[in-house]
Enzyme design. Structure first.
Site, short mmCIF file in Angstrom:
data_model
loop_
_atom_site.label_atom_id
_atom_site.label_comp_id
_atom_site.label_asym_id
_atom_site.label_seq_id
_atom_site.Cartn_x
_atom_site.Cartn_y
_atom_site.Cartn_z
N CYS A 104 -5.86 -0.01 4.04
CA CYS A 104 -5.28 -1.36 3.99
C CYS A 104 -3.86 -1.33 4.55
O CYS A 104 -3.54 -0.49 5.41
CB CYS A 104 -5.31 -1.92 2.57
SG CYS A 104 -5.05 -3.71 2.51
N ASP A 178 -1.59 -2.81 -6.24
CA ASP A 178 -1.27 -4.17 -6.67
C ASP A 178 -0.84 -4.18 -8.12
O ASP A 178 -0.01 -4.98 -8.52
CB ASP A 178 -2.46 -5.11 -6.46
CG ASP A 178 -2.48 -5.60 -5.03
OD1 ASP A 178 -2.80 -4.79 -4.16
OD2 ASP A 178 -2.12 -6.77 -4.80
N ASN A 187 -6.01 -1.70 -6.56
CA ASN A 187 -5.58 -1.78 -5.16
C ASN A 187 -6.76 -2.31 -4.33
O ASN A 187 -7.87 -2.52 -4.84
CB ASN A 187 -5.11 -0.42 -4.65
CG ASN A 187 -4.39 -0.52 -3.31
OD1 ASN A 187 -3.54 -1.38 -3.11
ND2 ASN A 187 -4.75 0.33 -2.37
C1 RUB Z 1 -2.90 -5.24 0.13
C2 RUB Z 1 -3.05 -4.04 -0.71
C3 RUB Z 1 -1.86 -3.15 -0.78
C4 RUB Z 1 -1.08 -3.48 -2.05
C5 RUB Z 1 0.29 -2.79 -2.05
O1 RUB Z 1 -3.96 -6.15 -0.07
O2 RUB Z 1 -4.01 -3.81 -1.39
O3 RUB Z 1 -2.23 -1.80 -0.83
O4 RUB Z 1 -0.87 -4.87 -2.16
O5 RUB Z 1 1.07 -3.30 -0.99
P1 RUB Z 1 -3.90 -7.61 0.62
P2 RUB Z 1 2.66 -3.15 -1.06
O6 RUB Z 1 -3.80 -7.38 2.08
O7 RUB Z 1 -5.14 -8.31 0.19
O8 RUB Z 1 -2.65 -8.27 0.07
O9 RUB Z 1 2.97 -1.70 -1.10
O10 RUB Z 1 3.12 -3.82 0.22
O11 RUB Z 1 3.15 -3.88 -2.27
#
Ligand code: RUB
Length: 274
Positions: A104, A178, A187
């Site tokens: 992701c 998340d 996540n």
């Molecule tokens: C994004 C995702 C990321 C986490 C952490 O999912 O799963 O790994 O949100 O991101 P989506 P960060 O694209 O559905 O938002 O480290 O930027 O907080």
């Protein structure tokens, strides 16, 4: 387009970006409308736009205890400083000439990789991340960075990178989160499968996330996204499209936070403290 729609359609994506954009939005909203009842309603709408995103929930909860522009700025600074500290701790885990695998798009993971690339050469493997392809955002961003070889694979090939040198064997996996919960790490969907495969191969699996993502809420709501993101309607078939999964602690080697890299036991102890 309003911020709620931009979060829903992933124009604003990644847990910490969502929290940051929401605070900036609330600052503008409060300038026009003050910190009264309307402000509270707007906070509720934001939390509902990304129920899994606990950083958003936590910063709004803190802001509600002290509704002020000073508090908003303090929280925005905290997000920025935490990111910086996480990248400094995380980059130490990436060795010269190694292969790092991710999934992701996590801004925390991106910062770690960019920091490590300042003085090391290494390979990064990213998968496409079905169904919304946030992995493409990851590889595009990384393709701009010198010192990194970037490899894109399908989600189905991601396991092969852990078990066969035909792609480039991964030495470490670093993913975002998340939410950090008693039952594990929440996540992007697919994280759990990667963690299980990594454990089976003895490859370290790390999460990069600030303690703003500690989730002490009892209930976990896994967001179900539109079936049309997976496939068009097929008569007689129910299409489920969960956006996140939960990876139990036994699959995780550590969490790279703003206070350093913590073992699961330490995180679990801290989660118990309020
Ligand atoms: C994004 C995702 C990321 C986490 C952490 O999912 O799963 O790994 O949100 O991101 P989506 P960060 O694209 O559905 O938002 O480290 O930027 O907080």
């Amino acid at each position: 387009m309003d911020i709620f729609t931009r979060i829903k359609n992933l124009e604003i994506q990644g847990a910490i970006n969502i929290a940051e954009h929401s605070l900036i939005y609330l600052k503008g909203f409060a300038k026009k409308n003050g910190f009264g009842h309307k402000f509270d309603l707007e906070c509720d709408r934001l939390i509902a736009a990304r129920p899994t995103g606990v950083a958003l929930y936590n910063v709004i909860r803190e802001l509600r205890r002290d509704k002020s522009f000073r508090k908003i700025d303090e929280l925005l600074n905290k997000i920025k400083n935490n990111k910086e500290k996480i990248s400094n701790y995380g980059e130490k885990l990436i060795k010269n000439n190694s292969t790092v695998q991710t999934h992701c798009h996590s801004s925390n993971v991106m910062d770690i990789i960019k920091k490590a690339a300042e003085n090391k050469k290494f390979t990064v493997i990213a998968d496409v991340t079905e169904p919304m392809h946030q992995g493409i955002k990851t590889v595009k961003e990384l393709s701009e960075i010198k010192n990194i070889e970037v490899i894109l694979v399908t989600d189905d090939a991601a396991g092969l990178a852990l078990s066969h040198p035909c792609i480039s064997m991964s030495d470490i996996l670093i993913l975002g989160a998340d939410a950090i919960r008693k039952d594990g790490i929440v996540n992007k969907i697919g994280t759990y499968l990667l963690a299980v495969a990594a454990k089976e191969r003895g490859i370290p699996f790390y999460i990069a996330a600030s303690t703003l993502k500690y989730d002490r809420r009892r209930r976990l709501v896994i967001e179900m996204r539109k079936p049309s993101e997976v496939h068009r309607k097929i008569k007689g078939v129910k299409i489920l499209n969960p956006a996140f999964d939960v990876t139990p602690w036994k699959f995780i080697n550590g969490v790279i936070t703003e206070d350093g890299t913590k073992k699961p036991e330490q995180v679990l102890r801290e989660l118990k403290q309020v």
